[in-house]
Design an enzyme around this catalytic site. Sequence first.
Site, PDB file in Angstrom:
ATOM      1  N   LYS A   1      -1.488   0.786  -4.557  1.00  0.00           N
ATOM      2  CA  LYS A   1      -1.955  -0.600  -4.444  1.00  0.00           C
ATOM      3  C   LYS A   1      -2.497  -1.073  -5.783  1.00  0.00           C
ATOM      4  O   LYS A   1      -2.180  -2.170  -6.249  1.00  0.00           O
ATOM      5  CB  LYS A   1      -3.035  -0.710  -3.358  1.00  0.00           C
ATOM      6  CG  LYS A   1      -2.461  -0.684  -1.959  1.00  0.00           C
ATOM      7  CD  LYS A   1      -3.509  -0.517  -0.885  1.00  0.00           C
ATOM      8  CE  LYS A   1      -2.837  -0.349   0.477  1.00  0.00           C
ATOM      9  NZ  LYS A   1      -3.720   0.144   1.528  1.00  0.00           N
TER      10      LYS A   1
ATOM     11  N   GLN B   1      -9.838   0.847   2.727  1.00  0.00           N
ATOM     12  CA  GLN B   1      -8.773   1.754   3.169  1.00  0.00           C
ATOM     13  C   GLN B   1      -9.202   2.495   4.435  1.00  0.00           C
ATOM     14  O   GLN B   1     -10.277   3.094   4.476  1.00  0.00           O
ATOM     15  CB  GLN B   1      -8.466   2.756   2.034  1.00  0.00           C
ATOM     16  CG  GLN B   1      -7.328   3.695   2.330  1.00  0.00           C
ATOM     17  CD  GLN B   1      -5.964   2.998   2.412  1.00  0.00           C
ATOM     18  OE1 GLN B   1      -5.657   2.111   1.626  1.00  0.00           O
ATOM     19  NE2 GLN B   1      -5.172   3.380   3.389  1.00  0.00           N
TER      20      GLN B   1
ATOM     21  N   ASP C   1      -6.432  -7.873   4.403  1.00  0.00           N
ATOM     22  CA  ASP C   1      -5.741  -7.076   5.423  1.00  0.00           C
ATOM     23  C   ASP C   1      -5.541  -7.908   6.697  1.00  0.00           C
ATOM     24  O   ASP C   1      -4.753  -7.536   7.560  1.00  0.00           O
ATOM     25  CB  ASP C   1      -6.597  -5.838   5.786  1.00  0.00           C
ATOM     26  CG  ASP C   1      -5.957  -4.543   5.304  1.00  0.00           C
ATOM     27  OD1 ASP C   1      -4.744  -4.558   5.007  1.00  0.00           O
ATOM     28  OD2 ASP C   1      -6.679  -3.535   5.235  1.00  0.00           O
TER      29      ASP C   1
END
Length: 307
Positions: A59, A103, A126
């Site tokens: 990422k 995460q 997200d």
Amino acid sequence: MTAEPARASLIDGKAFAAGLVERVAAASARLEAAHAIKPGLAVVIVGEDPASQIYVRNKGETTLRAGMRSETHRMGETTGQHDLLALIATLNADPGIHGILVQLPLPAHIDSAAVLGAIDPDKDVDGFHVVNAGRLAVGLPGLVPCTPLGCLMVLKAELGDLSGLNAVIVGRSNIVGKPMAQLLLGESCTVTIAHSRTRDLPALCRTADILVAAVGRPEMIRGDWIRPGATIIDVGINRVPSRDPDKAAQGKTRVVGDVAFEEAAEIAGRITPVPGGVGPMTIACLLANTYTAACRSAGIAPDDLSA
Ligand code: NDP
């Protein structure tokens, strides 16, 4: 001479993702040139999970390649929830950070829902915050979970107008199945969501012009569940033993989707492979969401990122 049976055309998620990253990079460069705003993404990782470490590194690298600001915050396995929430509060207040991603999975002693709920919904790239789930449900602009967003972009690029198509989504998770259903409903598909209690799943799948599999069961969806010519989006990522018995005995694995690819490719019109289908789109959509969040933070309409 008998004609070869037609095979589905492959949807190349890698190429699509590369194109999307390029479009995001170009749009971000325009945003920086015109408004002096460089989209910034902060990724927070707690603990040492090796797979998560790889995802986070990818990422960070892709964010930098797109010309954006990238920050990675690594915290030890024993980090307390209080310290993690304090970091989120700092990132929420940082005007140079437009996207925050924590995460998952988090260590068991941390309440993941409390942490995700602490992220400013306008920086929740997200798209997991309940505020963003609500915005999606009522059709307000928000941030949409990356995997279903990628699936939708691919479907629109492949099929154009989706209105009136029958879409069957197998799986009702908050991160894939439900937002996928909302997005396809937003495109005026006729949407059915299937799950572990659905009766006669094969017959239901056979009604689908668009079949999205997000189950987490290797090759569960068979070729004879598929309507001829249908478009198949396989979200599943499942590790199974290698085909080579010697390698399998050594513990070597391969990745397969939720759809029995070889069978399905004989019947479907279009299909995403696993790997190389939906997976690569997820990071590209994370960058797209970060760009979108940066624009909205300044009241600027984001450029259209579709292909
Ligand atoms: P979840 O485990 O959260 O949800 C799975 C869903 O499948 C549930 O709704 C469950 O039903 C349903 N299901 C399970 N068994 C059956 C069955 N036999 N028949 C019908 N439905 C069934 O998974 P996720 O949504 O998080 O992920 C799904 C897959 O997608 C996984 O393989 C995951 O690794 C992959 N994934 C891939 C991503 C990518 O970037 N490509 C991103 C996210 C996920 P019920 O609710 O009734 O239990």
